[in-house]
Design an enzyme around this catalytic site. Structure first.
Site, PDB file in Angstrom:
ATOM      1  N   ASP A   1       0.833  -1.208   0.000  1.00 44.45           N
ATOM      2  CA  ASP A   1       0.000   0.000   0.000  1.00 44.45           C
ATOM      3  C   ASP A   1       0.868   1.259   0.000  1.00 44.45           C
ATOM      4  OD1 ASP A   1      -2.324   1.432   0.011  1.00 44.45           O
ATOM      5  OD2 ASP A   1      -2.727   1.168   2.148  1.00 44.45           O
TER       6      ASP A   1
ATOM      7  N   ASN B   1       1.346   3.375  -2.969  1.00 41.74           N
ATOM      8  CA  ASN B   1       1.900   3.800  -4.263  1.00 41.74           C
ATOM      9  C   ASN B   1       1.392   5.188  -4.669  1.00 41.74           C
ATOM     10  OD1 ASN B   1       2.983   1.272  -4.333  1.00 41.74           O
ATOM     11  ND2 ASN B   1       1.685   0.484  -5.971  1.00 41.74           N
ATOM     12  N   GLY B   2       0.096   5.408  -4.472  1.00 43.52           N
ATOM     13  CA  GLY B   2      -0.506   6.685  -4.861  1.00 43.52           C
ATOM     14  C   GLY B   2       0.078   7.835  -4.047  1.00 43.52           C
ATOM     15  N   ARG B   3       0.200   7.610  -2.734  1.00 39.72           N
ATOM     16  CA  ARG B   3       0.751   8.689  -1.881  1.00 39.72           C
ATOM     17  C   ARG B   3       2.216   8.963  -2.203  1.00 39.72           C
ATOM     18  NH1 ARG B   3      -1.083   5.898   3.296  1.00 39.72           N
ATOM     19  NH2 ARG B   3      -1.746   4.397   1.719  1.00 39.72           N
ATOM     20  N   TRP B   4       2.951   7.919  -2.505  1.00 39.75           N
ATOM     21  CA  TRP B   4       4.369   8.082  -2.878  1.00 39.75           C
ATOM     22  C   TRP B   4       4.465   9.004  -4.102  1.00 39.75           C
ATOM     23  CZ3 TRP B   4       7.390   7.165  -7.153  1.00 39.75           C
ATOM     24  CH2 TRP B   4       8.773   7.061  -6.958  1.00 39.75           C
TER      25      TRP B   4
ATOM     26  N   HIS C   1       2.742   3.260  -8.989  1.00 39.77           N
ATOM     27  CA  HIS C   1       2.624   1.811  -9.227  1.00 39.77           C
ATOM     28  C   HIS C   1       3.891   1.282  -9.906  1.00 39.77           C
ATOM     29  CE1 HIS C   1      -1.411   2.050  -7.819  1.00 39.77           C
ATOM     30  NE2 HIS C   1      -1.909   2.656  -8.879  1.00 39.77           N
TER      31      HIS C   1
ATOM     32  N   SER D   1      -7.528  -5.730  -5.870  1.00 42.73           N
ATOM     33  CA  SER D   1      -8.615  -6.248  -5.030  1.00 42.73           C
ATOM     34  C   SER D   1      -9.960  -6.123  -5.746  1.00 42.73           C
ATOM     35  CB  SER D   1      -8.667  -5.471  -3.707  1.00 42.73           C
ATOM     36  OG  SER D   1      -9.257  -4.209  -3.922  1.00 42.73           O
TER      37      SER D   1
ATOM     38  N   TRP E   1     -11.961  -2.151  -8.568  1.00 41.07           N
ATOM     39  CA  TRP E   1     -12.768  -1.780  -9.749  1.00 41.07           C
ATOM     40  C   TRP E   1     -13.431  -0.427  -9.551  1.00 41.07           C
ATOM     41  CZ3 TRP E   1     -11.683  -4.685 -13.751  1.00 41.07           C
ATOM     42  CH2 TRP E   1     -11.336  -6.028 -13.558  1.00 41.07           C
TER      43      TRP E   1
ATOM     44  N   LEU F   1      10.618 -20.796  -4.199  1.00 46.46           N
ATOM     45  CA  LEU F   1       9.547 -19.974  -3.632  1.00 46.46           C
ATOM     46  C   LEU F   1       8.246 -20.115  -4.431  1.00 46.46           C
ATOM     47  CD1 LEU F   1       8.879 -17.458  -1.713  1.00 46.46           C
ATOM     48  CD2 LEU F   1       9.426 -16.053  -3.707  1.00 46.46           C
TER      49      LEU F   1
HETATM   50  C1  FPP Z   1      -1.749   0.120  -3.588  1.00 40.71           C
HETATM   51  O1  FPP Z   1      -1.366   1.474  -3.670  1.00 40.71           O
HETATM   52  C2  FPP Z   1      -1.171  -0.679  -4.674  1.00 40.71           C
HETATM   53  C3  FPP Z   1      -1.868  -1.195  -5.739  1.00 40.71           C
HETATM   54  C4  FPP Z   1      -3.313  -1.000  -5.923  1.00 40.71           C
HETATM   55  C5  FPP Z   1      -1.220  -1.993  -6.814  1.00 40.71           C
HETATM   56  C6  FPP Z   1       0.074  -2.669  -6.465  1.00 40.71           C
HETATM   57  C7  FPP Z   1       0.486  -3.544  -7.572  1.00 40.71           C
HETATM   58  C8  FPP Z   1       1.745  -3.806  -7.951  1.00 40.71           C
HETATM   59  C9  FPP Z   1       2.945  -3.213  -7.299  1.00 40.71           C
HETATM   60  C10 FPP Z   1       1.967  -4.750  -9.098  1.00 40.71           C
HETATM   61  C11 FPP Z   1       1.810  -6.187  -8.748  1.00 40.71           C
HETATM   62  C12 FPP Z   1       1.586  -7.011  -9.955  1.00 40.71           C
HETATM   63  C13 FPP Z   1       1.960  -8.310 -10.181  1.00 40.71           C
HETATM   64  C14 FPP Z   1       1.496  -8.980 -11.413  1.00 40.71           C
HETATM   65  C15 FPP Z   1       2.806  -9.064  -9.261  1.00 40.71           C
HETATM   66  P1  FPP Z   1      -2.517   2.597  -3.663  1.00 40.71           P
HETATM   67  O2  FPP Z   1      -2.767   2.991  -5.076  1.00 40.71           O
HETATM   68  O3  FPP Z   1      -3.702   2.094  -2.912  1.00 40.71           O
HETATM   69  O4  FPP Z   1      -1.789   3.745  -2.883  1.00 40.71           O
HETATM   70  P2  FPP Z   1      -2.484   4.881  -1.983  1.00 40.71           P
HETATM   71  O5  FPP Z   1      -3.159   4.146  -0.830  1.00 40.71           O
HETATM   72  O6  FPP Z   1      -1.310   5.717  -1.540  1.00 40.71           O
HETATM   73  O7  FPP Z   1      -3.448   5.598  -2.874  1.00 40.71           O
END
Ligand code: FPP
Length: 240
Positions: free
Chosen positions: A20, A22-25, A37, A65, A69, A132
């Site tokens: 969790d 990615n968006g905030r980063w 992402h 998740s 969607w 693994l």
């Molecule tokens: C949550 O950050 C992250 C995700 C919704 C996607 C993460 C997916 C990957 C790193 C790729 C994995 C793929 C494979 C095929 C292994 P967020 O967008 O919810 O961040 P935020 O809470 O800061 O908005």
């Protein structure tokens, strides 16, 4: 190299991870969420290398998740393409590392056929690998998994149901329950991840945003897990 303070004999067998933040980063850097992402992919494959170094048997991540969607259509489209590209780009590398790739989640009509095909190809390519097991939860929801399990039990006509029956009807009946679940980015929620499987898991919440998470952070979490295990396992240690 594993840190010297990790006990190699007490590495958890299965770690699951909610990636969790990615968006905030991205927002902190004035970048579009999609770049968060992309940075998350680098983090993920460094952590997978760490999981291999540590001798983990099972590592599971929450990639998409059933709630995702609801994100804006452009982000959903990006995430679907992104996941497909990651599978294509990484499957040979993972295969060379003797990693067995599996997917859990609903393979329903919302997931484009081509993405399902990539998942199946990666599973078939790596199914005989003995290192693994890397499980990707995609279009996954813990409640959906339980609903699907119950539906399959009903369909099979079984009339007596035990915990073993439910466990045998989950998406991957071979998958052991996680010993440790890690969630990054300072959020302290389970968010519908592995609801049945995490009944007895240790939970570790890290403030690090996922794109900044590296194998060293995985090792730190394993150390914390080992320290907890030592504390809880010892009556004398607590003095009570
Ligand atoms: C949550 O950050 C992250 C995700 C919704 C996607 C993460 C997916 C990957 C790193 C790729 C994995 C793929 C494979 C095929 C292994 P967020 O967008 O919810 O961040 P935020 O809470 O800061 O908005």
């Amino acid at each position: 190299m594993l840190p010297a303070d990790l006990d190699p004999d007490r590495i958890p067998g299965h770690i699951a991870c909610v990636m969790d933040g990615n968006g905030r980063w991205a927002r902190e850097r004035g970048l579009p969420r999609t770049e968060g992402h992309e940075a998350g992919e680098e983090a993920l494959f460094d952590v997978v290398e760490g999981a291999i170094e540590a001798g983990l048997e099972w590592f599971t991540v929450y990639a998409f998740s059933t709630e995702n969607w609801r994100r804006p259509p452009e982000e959903v489209r990006f995430l679907l393409d992104f996941n497909e590209q990651i599978i294509l780009k990484r499957r040979d590398q993972l295969h060379e590392r003797n990693v067995r790739i599996r997917f859990i989640g609903r393979r329903d009509g919302r997931v484009p056929r081509r993405v399902i095909r990539r998942m199946e190809e990666a599973e078939v390519l790596t199914r005989a690998n003995t290192g693994l097991t890397f499980t990707v939860a995609f279009n996954y929801g813990g409640r959906a998994e339980l609903v699907d399990a119950v539906q399959r039990i009903v369909d099979s006509g079984l009339r007596r149901v035990s915990e073993r029956t439910v466990a045998r009807h989950l998406y991957d009946p071979d998958m052991p329950d996680p010993d440790l679940v890690i969630r990054t980015s300072g959020e302290h929620r389970v968010s519908n991840f592995l609801l049945w499987e995490l009944a007895y898991s240790e939970l570790i919440f890290s403030d690090t945003l996922w794109p900044d998470f590296r194998r060293e952070d995985l090792f730190t979490a394993i150390k914390e897990y080992q320290d907890r295990e030592r504390r809880y396992g010892s009556l004398a240690g607590g003095g009570r």
